[in-house]
Scaffold this motif. Structure first.
Motif, PDB file in Angstrom:
ATOM      1  N   UNK A 296      88.629  53.643  47.943  1.00 52.47           N
ATOM      2  CA  UNK A 296      87.792  53.857  49.130  1.00 52.47           C
ATOM      3  C   UNK A 296      86.983  55.155  49.051  1.00 52.47           C
ATOM      4  N   UNK A 297      87.601  56.231  48.518  1.00 52.86           N
ATOM      5  CA  UNK A 297      86.866  57.492  48.406  1.00 52.86           C
ATOM      6  C   UNK A 297      85.744  57.374  47.374  1.00 52.86           C
ATOM      7  N   UNK A 298      86.007  56.654  46.296  1.00 50.38           N
ATOM      8  CA  UNK A 298      84.962  56.474  45.277  1.00 50.38           C
ATOM      9  C   UNK A 298      83.773  55.713  45.858  1.00 50.38           C
ATOM     10  N   UNK A 299      84.055  54.664  46.620  1.00 46.35           N
ATOM     11  CA  UNK A 299      82.952  53.916  47.254  1.00 46.35           C
ATOM     12  C   UNK A 299      82.183  54.804  48.216  1.00 46.35           C
ATOM     13  N   UNK A 300      82.919  55.613  48.992  1.00 48.70           N
ATOM     14  CA  UNK A 300      82.248  56.511  49.945  1.00 48.70           C
ATOM     15  C   UNK A 300      81.369  57.518  49.202  1.00 48.70           C
ATOM     16  N   UNK A 301      81.906  58.068  48.112  1.00 46.54           N
ATOM     17  CA  UNK A 301      81.143  59.062  47.355  1.00 46.54           C
ATOM     18  C   UNK A 301      79.856  58.475  46.786  1.00 46.54           C
ATOM     19  N   UNK A 302      79.948  57.247  46.269  1.00 42.14           N
ATOM     20  CA  UNK A 302      78.789  56.664  45.591  1.00 42.14           C
ATOM     21  C   UNK A 302      77.842  55.935  46.526  1.00 42.14           C
ATOM     22  N   UNK A 303      78.387  55.194  47.487  1.00 38.84           N
ATOM     23  CA  UNK A 303      77.561  54.331  48.329  1.00 38.84           C
ATOM     24  C   UNK A 303      77.065  55.017  49.597  1.00 38.84           C
ATOM     25  N   UNK A 304      77.890  55.903  50.163  1.00 36.01           N
ATOM     26  CA  UNK A 304      77.512  56.559  51.428  1.00 36.01           C
ATOM     27  C   UNK A 304      76.899  57.930  51.174  1.00 36.01           C
ATOM     28  N   UNK A 305      77.616  58.767  50.420  1.00 38.88           N
ATOM     29  CA  UNK A 305      77.117  60.117  50.166  1.00 38.88           C
ATOM     30  C   UNK A 305      76.081  60.155  49.046  1.00 38.88           C
ATOM     31  N   UNK A 306      75.997  59.073  48.260  1.00 38.03           N
ATOM     32  CA  UNK A 306      75.032  58.974  47.161  1.00 38.03           C
ATOM     33  C   UNK A 306      75.213  60.105  46.153  1.00 38.03           C
ATOM     34  N   UNK A 307      76.460  60.438  45.857  1.00 39.23           N
ATOM     35  CA  UNK A 307      76.729  61.504  44.902  1.00 39.23           C
ATOM     36  C   UNK A 307      76.448  61.023  43.482  1.00 39.23           C
ATOM     37  N   UNK A 308      76.082  61.985  42.634  1.00 41.12           N
ATOM     38  CA  UNK A 308      75.787  61.697  41.243  1.00 41.12           C
ATOM     39  C   UNK A 308      76.642  62.587  40.349  1.00 41.12           C
ATOM     40  N   UNK A 309      76.698  62.244  39.081  1.00 41.19           N
ATOM     41  CA  UNK A 309      77.479  63.027  38.127  1.00 41.19           C
ATOM     42  C   UNK A 309      77.079  64.501  38.193  1.00 41.19           C
ATOM     43  N   UNK A 310      78.072  65.367  38.254  1.00 40.14           N
ATOM     44  CA  UNK A 310      77.828  66.799  38.326  1.00 40.14           C
ATOM     45  C   UNK A 310      77.792  67.355  39.728  1.00 40.14           C
ATOM     46  N   UNK A 311      77.683  66.497  40.744  1.00 43.21           N
ATOM     47  CA  UNK A 311      77.694  66.995  42.124  1.00 43.21           C
ATOM     48  C   UNK A 311      79.068  67.602  42.443  1.00 43.21           C
ATOM     49  N   UNK A 312      79.053  68.622  43.308  1.00 42.01           N
ATOM     50  CA  UNK A 312      80.269  69.365  43.631  1.00 42.01           C
ATOM     51  C   UNK A 312      80.877  68.838  44.932  1.00 42.01           C
ATOM     52  N   UNK A 313      82.189  68.616  44.894  1.00 39.94           N
ATOM     53  CA  UNK A 313      82.938  68.189  46.076  1.00 39.94           C
ATOM     54  C   UNK A 313      84.101  69.162  46.271  1.00 39.94           C
ATOM     55  N   UNK A 314      84.798  69.026  47.401  1.00 39.26           N
ATOM     56  CA  UNK A 314      85.997  69.812  47.670  1.00 39.26           C
ATOM     57  C   UNK A 314      87.200  68.886  47.689  1.00 39.26           C
ATOM     58  N   UNK A 315      88.198  69.209  46.894  1.00 40.06           N
ATOM     59  CA  UNK A 315      89.458  68.472  46.906  1.00 40.06           C
ATOM     60  C   UNK A 315      90.467  69.225  47.770  1.00 40.06           C
ATOM     61  N   UNK A 316      91.262  68.497  48.532  1.00 39.51           N
ATOM     62  CA  UNK A 316      92.247  69.071  49.449  1.00 39.51           C
ATOM     63  C   UNK A 316      93.602  68.422  49.168  1.00 39.51           C
ATOM     64  N   UNK A 317      94.675  69.246  49.140  1.00 39.92           N
ATOM     65  CA  UNK A 317      95.994  68.669  48.884  1.00 39.92           C
ATOM     66  C   UNK A 317      96.822  68.464  50.152  1.00 39.92           C
ATOM     67  N   UNK A 318      96.284  68.857  51.316  1.00 41.30           N
ATOM     68  CA  UNK A 318      96.994  68.683  52.576  1.00 41.30           C
ATOM     69  C   UNK A 318      98.067  69.715  52.817  1.00 41.30           C
ATOM     70  N   UNK A 319      98.279  70.629  51.891  1.00 41.14           N
ATOM     71  CA  UNK A 319      99.292  71.687  52.026  1.00 41.14           C
ATOM     72  C   UNK A 319      98.644  73.068  52.040  1.00 41.14           C
ATOM     73  N   UNK A 320      97.351  73.092  52.335  1.00 42.53           N
ATOM     74  CA  UNK A 320      96.618  74.355  52.402  1.00 42.53           C
ATOM     75  C   UNK A 320      95.787  74.656  51.180  1.00 42.53           C
ATOM     76  N   UNK A 321      95.948  73.863  50.111  1.00 43.98           N
ATOM     77  CA  UNK A 321      95.215  74.113  48.885  1.00 43.98           C
ATOM     78  C   UNK A 321      93.896  73.360  48.843  1.00 43.98           C
ATOM     79  N   UNK A 322      92.856  74.004  48.324  1.00 41.40           N
ATOM     80  CA  UNK A 322      91.551  73.366  48.135  1.00 41.40           C
ATOM     81  C   UNK A 322      90.984  73.814  46.797  1.00 41.40           C
ATOM     82  N   UNK A 323      90.109  72.982  46.259  1.00 39.25           N
ATOM     83  CA  UNK A 323      89.490  73.344  44.982  1.00 39.25           C
ATOM     84  C   UNK A 323      88.152  72.640  44.853  1.00 39.25           C
ATOM     85  N   UNK A 324      87.129  73.370  44.428  1.00 38.46           N
ATOM     86  CA  UNK A 324      85.838  72.772  44.122  1.00 38.46           C
ATOM     87  C   UNK A 324      85.956  71.987  42.821  1.00 38.46           C
TER      88      UNK A 324
END
Length: 246
Positions: free
Chosen positions: A23-51
């Motif tokens: 579902x996240x992959x579809x959202x990234x490609x179909x809704x946000x129209x992201x392309x290779x190399x675009x920067x996103x934020x990953x979240x682990x739900x325990x306070x950690x984040x990473x570009x």
């Protein structure tokens, strides 16, 4: 509002590469129209984040690779434990979604004397509520998944609450302008559509939860819960947190 290219990472943020869920992959490609190399934020739900930079794989799959260090948010200085004596399940959907946005630390529900929902109904709803928590964290940028618990009885839920906080009654004195304990854990207890019974209010008082009012009007359950969280929200968010917006 956009969720700012945030995605939940169920694996260790120190262990790339990461594969987005379908579902996240579809959202990234179909809704946000992201392309290779675009920067996103990953979240682990325990306070950690990473570009991370995305890579588009065959068959609509998307992976992500590090584009920055792991950032760790500090827990909030005031941790709000929201207890709602079970309202209609659809009402609880709304409460959970917005409670995440208002940085609730824990969310508990259990049948009260006047509740419309039984424990079995709440238990069946729990998988949906966990999905709502994930979605709301992505939307809001809250880096901490609140602990979400369904309990069998009102007594069991009250015994799990901190021994400081408030339960809400229309004719009670208004909430104080700031946290009564400075920092730490505070319980906020909200009744169902039929409100708490007199016996339940006595139990809450014995637990250390003082009666408090939220204004002169009769509020719906969801309005009361979210008003209480919003009242203390600024105090909760004084603790530092990384910038996780894009």
């Amino acid at each position: 509002m956009s969720h700012g290219r945030r995605f939940i990472c169920d694996n260790d943020l120190q262990s790339p590469p990461w594969i987005l869920t379908p579902p996240d992959a579809r959202h990234a490609l179909k809704v946000l129209r992201l392309k290779a190399g675009d920067i996103v934020t990953l979240m682990d739900g325990r306070g950690g984040t990473r570009k991370a930079a995305i890579e588009v794989l065959p068959h609509g799959r998307v992976s992500a690779h590090p584009a920055g260090p792991v950032l760790q948010a500090l827990p909030p200085s005031v941790r709000l434990h929201l207890f709602v004596a079970a309202p209609h399940p659809g009402v609880m959907d709304e409460i959970i979604t917005h409670a995440v946005e208002l940085a609730a630390w824990k969310i508990l529900t259990a049948p009260g004397e006047h509740s419309q929902s039984t424990f079995s109904v709440l238990e069946r709803r729990l998988p949906r509520w966990r999905l709502l928590v994930r979605s709301a964290c992505k939307q809001s940028g809250n880096p901490f998944f609140p602990e979400l618990t369904v309990m069998r009885s009102f007594i069991e839920a009250v015994e799990a609450l901190p021994r400081a906080g408030f339960h809400f009654a229309q004719q009670a004195p208004p909430l104080p302008p700031s946290s009564p304990i400075g920092a730490g854990d505070i319980a906020l207890a909200v009744g169902p559509e039929g409100d708490f019974s007199p016996e339940e209010r006595q139990i809450l008082v014995r637990r250390g939860l003082r009666p408090a009012g939220l204004g002169p009007y009769t509020l719906r359950v969801d309005t009361a819960a979210l008003s209480a969280l919003a009242h203390f929200g600024p105090a909760m968010l004084r603790a530092g947190r990384p910038d996780i917006s894009d």
